[in-house]
Design a protein around this motif. Structure first.
Motif, short mmCIF file in Angstrom:
data_model
loop_
_atom_site.label_atom_id
_atom_site.label_comp_id
_atom_site.label_asym_id
_atom_site.label_seq_id
_atom_site.Cartn_x
_atom_site.Cartn_y
_atom_site.Cartn_z
N PHE A 156 -32.57 8.18 3.14
CA PHE A 156 -32.80 6.65 3.42
C PHE A 156 -32.62 6.03 4.73
O PHE A 156 -32.64 5.05 5.27
N SER A 157 -32.40 7.10 5.66
CA SER A 157 -32.02 6.89 7.11
C SER A 157 -33.09 6.17 8.03
O SER A 157 -33.14 5.26 8.77
N ASP A 158 -34.50 6.48 7.61
CA ASP A 158 -35.60 5.95 8.41
C ASP A 158 -36.12 4.70 7.67
O ASP A 158 -36.73 3.87 8.46
N LYS A 159 -35.64 4.36 6.71
CA LYS A 159 -35.94 2.93 6.23
C LYS A 159 -34.78 2.08 5.67
O LYS A 159 -34.71 1.40 4.45
N LEU A 160 -33.59 2.52 6.42
CA LEU A 160 -32.37 1.59 6.07
C LEU A 160 -32.74 0.25 5.99
O LEU A 160 -32.22 -0.50 5.25
N SER A 161 -33.51 -0.48 7.12
CA SER A 161 -33.62 -1.82 7.23
C SER A 161 -34.46 -2.55 6.28
O SER A 161 -34.45 -3.58 5.85
N GLU A 162 -35.25 -1.58 5.20
CA GLU A 162 -36.11 -2.14 4.24
C GLU A 162 -35.50 -2.12 2.92
O GLU A 162 -35.86 -2.51 1.99
N LEU A 163 -34.20 -1.42 2.72
CA LEU A 163 -33.37 -1.17 1.69
C LEU A 163 -33.00 -2.45 0.92
O LEU A 163 -32.63 -3.53 1.65
N LYS A 164 -33.05 -2.61 -0.24
CA LYS A 164 -32.72 -3.79 -1.03
C LYS A 164 -30.96 -3.67 -0.91
O LYS A 164 -30.33 -2.72 -0.85
N ASN A 165 -30.43 -4.83 -1.14
CA ASN A 165 -29.08 -5.18 -1.37
C ASN A 165 -28.33 -4.21 -2.05
O ASN A 165 -27.36 -3.45 -1.94
N THR A 166 -28.98 -4.02 -3.35
CA THR A 166 -28.24 -3.41 -4.40
C THR A 166 -28.28 -1.46 -4.35
O THR A 166 -27.60 -0.94 -4.60
N GLU A 167 -29.21 -1.28 -3.21
CA GLU A 167 -29.40 0.23 -2.96
C GLU A 167 -28.25 0.65 -2.01
O GLU A 167 -27.92 1.71 -1.96
N LEU A 168 -27.70 -0.41 -1.18
CA LEU A 168 -26.70 -0.09 -0.23
C LEU A 168 -25.44 0.63 -0.86
O LEU A 168 -24.80 1.53 -0.24
N ASP A 169 -25.07 0.22 -2.00
CA ASP A 169 -23.82 0.78 -2.67
C ASP A 169 -24.17 2.06 -3.11
O ASP A 169 -23.16 3.14 -2.99
N LYS A 170 -25.47 2.29 -3.28
CA LYS A 170 -25.64 3.94 -3.73
C LYS A 170 -25.71 4.93 -2.26
O LYS A 170 -24.98 5.74 -2.54
N ILE A 171 -26.24 4.37 -1.29
CA ILE A 171 -25.94 5.11 0.09
C ILE A 171 -24.44 5.13 0.31
O ILE A 171 -23.97 6.22 0.94
N LEU A 172 -23.61 4.19 0.12
CA LEU A 172 -22.19 4.20 0.26
C LEU A 172 -21.63 5.46 -0.48
O LEU A 172 -20.92 6.07 0.00
N THR A 173 -22.16 5.46 -1.72
CA THR A 173 -21.63 6.51 -2.46
C THR A 173 -21.92 7.89 -1.90
O THR A 173 -20.95 8.78 -1.68
N PHE A 174 -23.18 8.03 -1.32
CA PHE A 174 -23.49 9.29 -0.86
C PHE A 174 -22.69 9.45 0.58
O PHE A 174 -22.32 10.65 1.01
N ALA A 175 -22.63 8.37 1.53
CA ALA A 175 -21.82 8.72 2.70
C ALA A 175 -20.46 9.01 2.09
O ALA A 175 -19.74 10.10 2.98
N ILE A 176 -19.90 8.72 1.49
CA ILE A 176 -18.29 8.87 1.00
C ILE A 176 -18.15 10.37 0.40
O ILE A 176 -17.39 11.17 0.74
N ASP A 177 -19.27 10.69 -0.40
CA ASP A 177 -19.34 12.16 -0.77
C ASP A 177 -19.34 12.99 0.18
O ASP A 177 -18.88 14.31 0.52
N THR A 178 -20.25 12.77 1.47
CA THR A 178 -20.34 13.63 2.56
C THR A 178 -18.99 13.33 3.30
O THR A 178 -18.55 14.42 3.85
N TYR A 179 -18.20 12.42 3.51
CA TYR A 179 -16.81 12.26 4.06
C TYR A 179 -15.90 13.26 3.34
O TYR A 179 -15.35 14.13 3.97
N GLU A 180 -16.02 13.17 2.12
CA GLU A 180 -15.11 13.99 1.41
C GLU A 180 -15.23 15.52 1.63
O GLU A 180 -14.55 16.31 1.75
N PHE A 181 -16.77 15.95 1.60
CA PHE A 181 -17.19 17.21 2.01
C PHE A 181 -16.67 17.55 3.35
O PHE A 181 -15.98 18.81 3.44
N LEU A 182 -16.76 16.80 4.43
CA LEU A 182 -16.22 17.23 5.75
C LEU A 182 -14.71 17.48 5.83
O LEU A 182 -14.22 18.20 6.64
N LEU A 183 -14.08 16.27 5.15
CA LEU A 183 -12.66 16.50 4.83
C LEU A 183 -12.24 17.71 4.26
O LEU A 183 -11.31 18.38 4.84
#
Length: 344
Positions: free
Chosen positions: A111-138
């Motif tokens: 979703f990085s290329d279309k971040l500005s076009e995303l609906k507000n409700t979709e941001l929660d989903k991206i946050l979950t993906f980002a948290i999963d990535t952080y946990e992987f890196l940790l």
């Protein structure tokens, strides 16, 4: 992969001062500090985005998401010794690492290329993906800390933590044991035996005007002592006796015999407290009330009842036919500290 082989003797004989590190180890420690700092910054940024989403500040959250995207990607590149991608540059060259985790890392890149076009409700989903990535890196960083980047300083810190834990356990166990022993087996304090007389079973009222007391001397502990209580005229007629054997819990005692004598030296009442065939004190019906006192151990019929106080206000109340002209009450008793009791 490097493992720390910890032996029991290392806990006692390894140096108590931090080790001197080699140049490669110093470099490893530097890398770990950089990664730990980076992980802390990633966690802080994730928390900030979560707060923005909670406050419905969608546009601010999108801007921070854009920055976080490069932070997560560059952390992985830095961790694996690759060149970082400048902020705002194309991320297509980034190779997503393989993972056995159920939640795959870096899914937010879709979703990085279309971040500005995303609906507000979709941001929660991206946050979950980002948290999963952080946990992987940790998780991957911690694996590296315990393998490739392991140094003798890590071994020293591990031994130090175990030493502190062991010392804490020893002190805690000693502290708890000391107070438990004090509770379970208290040392007898200086105190008094008190006797109250009352009129009858129907009239059990006691008062401080109808009480006599004698001190219990610590030197007499473990020995049979006959305590003799003189009664004045106000206490010469009664049909009940309250005995306060102690003012302390956890002390054993044996009350062998109670005898009451009149002014002419004649014994007008006598009672021994022994175990009956039903394992209760003999003539149990004579006991009006027993408070904060229990039998101390398993005993055989015919033995003198050994008792132990279970509270700070123990009482034994006896009733009998009304006595007149009573002048002396004698108690044959022995006090025993619980820790000095011989096991049968």
């Amino acid at each position: 992969m490097v493992f720390v082989k910890l032996r029991i003797r290392d806990l006692f004989f390894s140096p108590w001062k931090p080790p001197l590190l080699t140049n490669p180890e110093l470099e490893f420690e530097k890398q770990k500090e950089i990664q730990k700092k980076g992980l802390s910054q990633l966690e802080s940024r994730l928390e900030s985005i979560e707060l923005l989403l909670t406050s419905d500040k969608w546009e601010d959250a999108k801007l921070l998401f854009h920055q976080l995207t490069y932070d997560l990607v560059n952390f992985q590149l830095q961790r694996t010794g690759q060149k970082e991608i400048p902020f705002g540059a194309n991320l297509s060259s980034f190779s997503i690492p393989e993972s056995d985790r159920k939640s795959k890392p870096f899914r937010f890149l879709e979703f990085s290329d279309k971040l500005s076009e995303l609906k507000n409700t979709e941001l929660d989903k991206i946050l979950t993906f980002a948290i999963d990535t952080y946990e992987f890196l940790l998780e991957e960083s911690n694996k590296e800390f315990k393998s490739r980047l392991m140094t003798t300083l890590d071994s020293f810190r591990l031994i130090k933590r175990i030493r502190i834990l062991l010392v804490s356990l020893v002190f805690t166990f000693s502290f708890v044991s000391f107070f438990y022993y004090q509770y379970k087996y208290p040392v007898m304090k200086d105190q008094s035996i008190k006797l109250y007389t009352f009129v009858s079973k129907e009239n059990q009222q006691t008062s401080e005007s109808r009480v006599v007391s004698l001190p219990v001397l610590k030197k007499d502990i473990g020995n049979w002592v006959e305590y003799e209580f003189p009664l004045d005229e106000s206490m010469s007629s009664f049909g009940g006796l309250r005995i306060d054997p102690l003012e302390q819990r956890g002390i054993r005692f044996v009350l062998d015999q109670i005898s009451i004598w009149d002014s002419k030296g004649k014994e007008i009442y006598s009672k021994r407290i022994i175990v009956s065939p039903n394992l209760l004190p003999e003539d149990y019906q004579d006991f009006l009330k027993i408070v904060d006192v229990k039998t101390a151990s398993k005993q055989m019929p015919g033995e003198i009842v050994e008792m132990i106080t279970t509270g700070s206000d123990p009482q034994i109340q006896l009733v009998f036919a009304t006595l007149n002209d009573a002048k002396i009450i004698k108690l044959k008793m022995k006090y025993i500290e619980a820790h000095k009791v011989k096991k049968k």
